[in-house]
Design a protein around this motif. Structure first.
Motif, PDB file in Angstrom:
ATOM      1  N   THR A  53       0.813  -1.219   0.000  1.00 49.41           N
ATOM      2  CA  THR A  53       0.000   0.000   0.000  1.00 49.41           C
ATOM      3  C   THR A  53       0.847   1.270   0.000  1.00 49.41           C
ATOM      4  OG1 THR A  53      -0.166  -0.092   2.414  1.00 49.41           O
ATOM      5  CG2 THR A  53      -1.974  -1.083   1.149  1.00 49.41           C
ATOM      6  N   TRP A  54       2.063   1.200   0.517  1.00 55.27           N
ATOM      7  CA  TRP A  54       2.931   2.363   0.610  1.00 55.27           C
ATOM      8  C   TRP A  54       3.787   2.574  -0.643  1.00 55.27           C
ATOM      9  CZ3 TRP A  54       7.607   0.345  -0.216  1.00 55.27           C
ATOM     10  CH2 TRP A  54       7.832  -0.978   0.178  1.00 55.27           C
ATOM     11  N   CYS A  55       3.679   1.663  -1.614  1.00 55.38           N
ATOM     12  CA  CYS A  55       4.536   1.668  -2.812  1.00 55.38           C
ATOM     13  C   CYS A  55       3.827   2.350  -3.986  1.00 55.38           C
ATOM     14  CB  CYS A  55       4.907   0.216  -3.152  1.00 55.38           C
ATOM     15  SG  CYS A  55       5.755   0.009  -4.719  1.00 55.38           S
ATOM     16  N   LEU A  56       4.233   3.569  -4.308  1.00 57.50           N
ATOM     17  CA  LEU A  56       3.582   4.315  -5.390  1.00 57.50           C
ATOM     18  C   LEU A  56       3.738   3.659  -6.764  1.00 57.50           C
ATOM     19  CD1 LEU A  56       4.264   7.984  -4.256  1.00 57.50           C
ATOM     20  CD2 LEU A  56       2.201   6.612  -3.960  1.00 57.50           C
ATOM     21  N   PRO A  57       4.933   3.147  -7.139  1.00 55.75           N
ATOM     22  CA  PRO A  57       5.021   2.449  -8.423  1.00 55.75           C
ATOM     23  C   PRO A  57       4.119   1.208  -8.484  1.00 55.75           C
ATOM     24  CG  PRO A  57       7.213   3.000  -7.631  1.00 55.75           C
ATOM     25  CD  PRO A  57       6.260   3.295  -6.517  1.00 55.75           C
ATOM     26  N   CYS A  58       3.939   0.547  -7.337  1.00 59.99           N
ATOM     27  CA  CYS A  58       3.036  -0.613  -7.280  1.00 59.99           C
ATOM     28  C   CYS A  58       1.613  -0.183  -7.632  1.00 59.99           C
ATOM     29  CB  CYS A  58       3.016  -1.237  -5.882  1.00 59.99           C
ATOM     30  SG  CYS A  58       4.595  -1.859  -5.297  1.00 59.99           S
ATOM     31  N   MET A  59       1.181   0.910  -7.014  1.00 51.30           N
ATOM     32  CA  MET A  59      -0.170   1.434  -7.256  1.00 51.30           C
ATOM     33  C   MET A  59      -0.341   1.808  -8.726  1.00 51.30           C
ATOM     34  SD  MET A  59      -1.847   1.336  -4.537  1.00 51.30           S
ATOM     35  CE  MET A  59      -1.318   0.823  -2.934  1.00 51.30           C
ATOM     36  N   GLU A  60       0.673   2.457  -9.281  1.00 50.58           N
ATOM     37  CA  GLU A  60       0.610   2.862 -10.678  1.00 50.58           C
ATOM     38  C   GLU A  60       0.494   1.636 -11.590  1.00 50.58           C
ATOM     39  OE1 GLU A  60       3.163   5.482 -13.925  1.00 50.58           O
ATOM     40  OE2 GLU A  60       3.798   5.459 -11.833  1.00 50.58           O
ATOM     41  N   GLU A  61       1.290   0.617 -11.320  1.00 43.09           N
ATOM     42  CA  GLU A  61       1.257  -0.596 -12.140  1.00 43.09           C
ATOM     43  C   GLU A  61      -0.104  -1.282 -12.047  1.00 43.09           C
ATOM     44  OE1 GLU A  61       4.004  -4.461 -12.928  1.00 43.09           O
ATOM     45  OE2 GLU A  61       3.609  -3.994 -10.815  1.00 43.09           O
ATOM     46  N   LEU A  62      -0.586  -1.487 -10.827  1.00 40.83           N
ATOM     47  CA  LEU A  62      -1.856  -2.191 -10.662  1.00 40.83           C
ATOM     48  C   LEU A  62      -3.037  -1.380 -11.182  1.00 40.83           C
ATOM     49  CD1 LEU A  62      -1.182  -3.890  -7.227  1.00 40.83           C
ATOM     50  CD2 LEU A  62      -1.433  -5.022  -9.447  1.00 40.83           C
ATOM     51  N   ASN A  63      -2.988  -0.063 -11.069  1.00 43.31           N
ATOM     52  CA  ASN A  63      -4.045   0.776 -11.640  1.00 43.31           C
ATOM     53  C   ASN A  63      -4.051   0.693 -13.161  1.00 43.31           C
ATOM     54  OD1 ASN A  63      -5.117   1.739  -9.221  1.00 43.31           O
ATOM     55  ND2 ASN A  63      -3.714   3.472  -9.154  1.00 43.31           N
ATOM     56  N   THR A  64      -2.864   0.705 -13.765  1.00 43.49           N
ATOM     57  CA  THR A  64      -2.755   0.610 -15.217  1.00 43.49           C
ATOM     58  C   THR A  64      -3.260  -0.742 -15.706  1.00 43.49           C
ATOM     59  OG1 THR A  64      -0.876   2.118 -15.203  1.00 43.49           O
ATOM     60  CG2 THR A  64      -1.169   0.785 -17.181  1.00 43.49           C
ATOM     61  N   ILE A  65      -2.861  -1.802 -15.037  1.00 42.96           N
ATOM     62  CA  ILE A  65      -3.346  -3.140 -15.412  1.00 42.96           C
ATOM     63  C   ILE A  65      -4.859  -3.194 -15.244  1.00 42.96           C
ATOM     64  CG2 ILE A  65      -3.357  -5.588 -14.758  1.00 42.96           C
ATOM     65  CD1 ILE A  65      -0.336  -5.285 -14.162  1.00 42.96           C
ATOM     66  N   LYS A  95      -7.671  -3.721   2.228  1.00 45.26           N
ATOM     67  CA  LYS A  95      -9.064  -3.777   1.761  1.00 45.26           C
ATOM     68  C   LYS A  95      -9.557  -2.413   1.312  1.00 45.26           C
ATOM     69  CE  LYS A  95     -11.087  -7.790   3.980  1.00 45.26           C
ATOM     70  NZ  LYS A  95     -12.125  -8.326   4.839  1.00 45.26           N
ATOM     71  N   THR A  96      -9.215  -1.380   2.062  1.00 40.76           N
ATOM     72  CA  THR A  96      -9.641  -0.026   1.714  1.00 40.76           C
ATOM     73  C   THR A  96      -9.055   0.408   0.380  1.00 40.76           C
ATOM     74  OG1 THR A  96      -9.745   0.507   4.064  1.00 40.76           O
ATOM     75  CG2 THR A  96      -9.727   2.357   2.544  1.00 40.76           C
ATOM     76  N   VAL A  97      -7.764   0.138   0.191  1.00 42.73           N
ATOM     77  CA  VAL A  97      -7.096   0.510  -1.061  1.00 42.73           C
ATOM     78  C   VAL A  97      -7.718  -0.245  -2.236  1.00 42.73           C
ATOM     79  CG1 VAL A  97      -4.921   0.348  -2.362  1.00 42.73           C
ATOM     80  CG2 VAL A  97      -4.916   1.202  -0.007  1.00 42.73           C
ATOM     81  N   VAL A  98      -7.892  -1.542  -2.081  1.00 46.17           N
ATOM     82  CA  VAL A  98      -8.442  -2.369  -3.164  1.00 46.17           C
ATOM     83  C   VAL A  98      -9.841  -1.883  -3.538  1.00 46.17           C
ATOM     84  CG1 VAL A  98      -9.250  -4.694  -3.753  1.00 46.17           C
ATOM     85  CG2 VAL A  98      -7.025  -4.379  -2.646  1.00 46.17           C
ATOM     86  N   LYS A  99     -10.655  -1.620  -2.532  1.00 43.67           N
ATOM     87  CA  LYS A  99     -12.027  -1.155  -2.785  1.00 43.67           C
ATOM     88  C   LYS A  99     -12.022   0.208  -3.474  1.00 43.67           C
ATOM     89  CE  LYS A  99     -16.511  -0.591  -0.653  1.00 43.67           C
ATOM     90  NZ  LYS A  99     -17.316  -0.674   0.546  1.00 43.67           N
ATOM     91  N   SER A 100     -11.183   1.130  -3.004  1.00 44.53           N
ATOM     92  CA  SER A 100     -11.147   2.475  -3.584  1.00 44.53           C
ATOM     93  C   SER A 100     -10.627   2.464  -5.021  1.00 44.53           C
ATOM     94  CB  SER A 100     -10.316   3.418  -2.725  1.00 44.53           C
ATOM     95  OG  SER A 100      -8.945   3.113  -2.812  1.00 44.53           O
ATOM     96  N   LYS A 101      -9.742   1.528  -5.333  1.00 45.52           N
ATOM     97  CA  LYS A 101      -9.173   1.433  -6.677  1.00 45.52           C
ATOM     98  C   LYS A 101     -10.066   0.633  -7.624  1.00 45.52           C
ATOM     99  CE  LYS A 101      -5.303   3.498  -5.521  1.00 45.52           C
ATOM    100  NZ  LYS A 101      -4.983   4.827  -6.006  1.00 45.52           N
ATOM    101  N   GLY A 102     -10.964  -0.176  -7.065  1.00 42.19           N
ATOM    102  CA  GLY A 102     -11.856  -0.979  -7.897  1.00 42.19           C
ATOM    103  C   GLY A 102     -11.183  -2.153  -8.577  1.00 42.19           C
ATOM    104  N   TRP A 103     -10.109  -2.649  -7.962  1.00 39.69           N
ATOM    105  CA  TRP A 103      -9.409  -3.790  -8.548  1.00 39.69           C
ATOM    106  C   TRP A 103     -10.293  -5.023  -8.458  1.00 39.69           C
ATOM    107  CZ3 TRP A 103      -4.343  -2.825  -5.365  1.00 39.69           C
ATOM    108  CH2 TRP A 103      -3.711  -1.675  -5.850  1.00 39.69           C
ATOM    109  N   THR A 104     -10.430  -5.725  -9.577  1.00 33.83           N
ATOM    110  CA  THR A 104     -11.319  -6.883  -9.628  1.00 33.83           C
ATOM    111  C   THR A 104     -10.583  -8.213  -9.584  1.00 33.83           C
ATOM    112  OG1 THR A 104     -11.332  -6.767 -12.042  1.00 33.83           O
ATOM    113  CG2 THR A 104     -13.107  -5.622 -10.878  1.00 33.83           C
ATOM    114  N   TYR A 105      -9.258  -8.180  -9.634  1.00 32.55           N
ATOM    115  CA  TYR A 105      -8.524  -9.434  -9.598  1.00 32.55           C
ATOM    116  C   TYR A 105      -8.379  -9.931  -8.168  1.00 32.55           C
ATOM    117  CZ  TYR A 105      -5.469  -5.420 -10.583  1.00 32.55           C
ATOM    118  OH  TYR A 105      -4.939  -4.169 -10.678  1.00 32.55           O
ATOM    119  N   THR A 106      -7.912 -11.153  -8.024  1.00 34.00           N
ATOM    120  CA  THR A 106      -7.786 -11.784  -6.712  1.00 34.00           C
ATOM    121  C   THR A 106      -6.665 -11.126  -5.918  1.00 34.00           C
ATOM    122  OG1 THR A 106      -8.536 -13.869  -7.673  1.00 34.00           O
ATOM    123  CG2 THR A 106      -7.446 -13.984  -5.522  1.00 34.00           C
TER     124      THR A 106
END
Length: 160
Positions: A53-65, A95-106
């Protein structure tokens, strides 16, 4: 001569690493269900993206995917797992991050970093592609466009 030896050594190391199997490690899903990652069906390609959750490049990658995920699923078959490496202090934010980002993968939780250590992963983001029980591709870090290379590797799996 030294260059040839170094090149051969790199190729051998790369091939040994790529032949690595997913370890027999159990971690939890975001819903609290235990999952042994070695039992994930990899007859179709499986992407495992290690993040925090603290990794900005991680967030960018997962948001792009995530933006491309639906189109990718129409294009080719594969499974996607986002493995949180957040420790006990920050895992409550997942859970909060995943929900706010709308990630649908496992989403998987690796708070003790058991899976991360078993795979000798030192930093996040770290992406693995598993096919037929073996790691066939890995990538450390994230830069815009890396997701296109990942999709190309997923498609290669279907050709083999």
């Amino acid at each position: 001569m030294l260059r040839i030896i170094l090149f051969a050594s790199c190729v051998l190391t790369f091939n040994l690493y790529c032949a690595q199997k997913i370890p027999n490690v159990s971690i939890n899903t975001i819903n609290g269900e235990k999952l042994n990652v070695s039992t994930i069906d990899s007859s179709e390609p499986v992407v495992m993206s290690f993040w925090a959750t603290w990794c900005l490049p991680c967030m960018e990658e997962l948001n792009t995917i995530n933006e491309k995920y639906e189109d990718w699923q129409k294009e080719t078959k594969f499974s996607m797992y986002a493995v949180s490496t957040d420790d006990a202090r920050t895992t409550s934010k997942v859970k909060t991050v995943v929900k706010s980002k709308g990630w649908t993968y496992t989403i998987l939780l690796d708070p003790n970093q058991t899976l991360k250590r078993a795979l000798n992963i030192n930093s996040v983001p770290y992406t693995l592609l598993v096919h037929k029980g073996k790691i066939v591709y890995s990538h450390v870090g994230y830069s815009a466009g890396d997701e296109d290379e990942l999709l190309a590797k997923i498609k290669e799996c279907h050709q083999n």
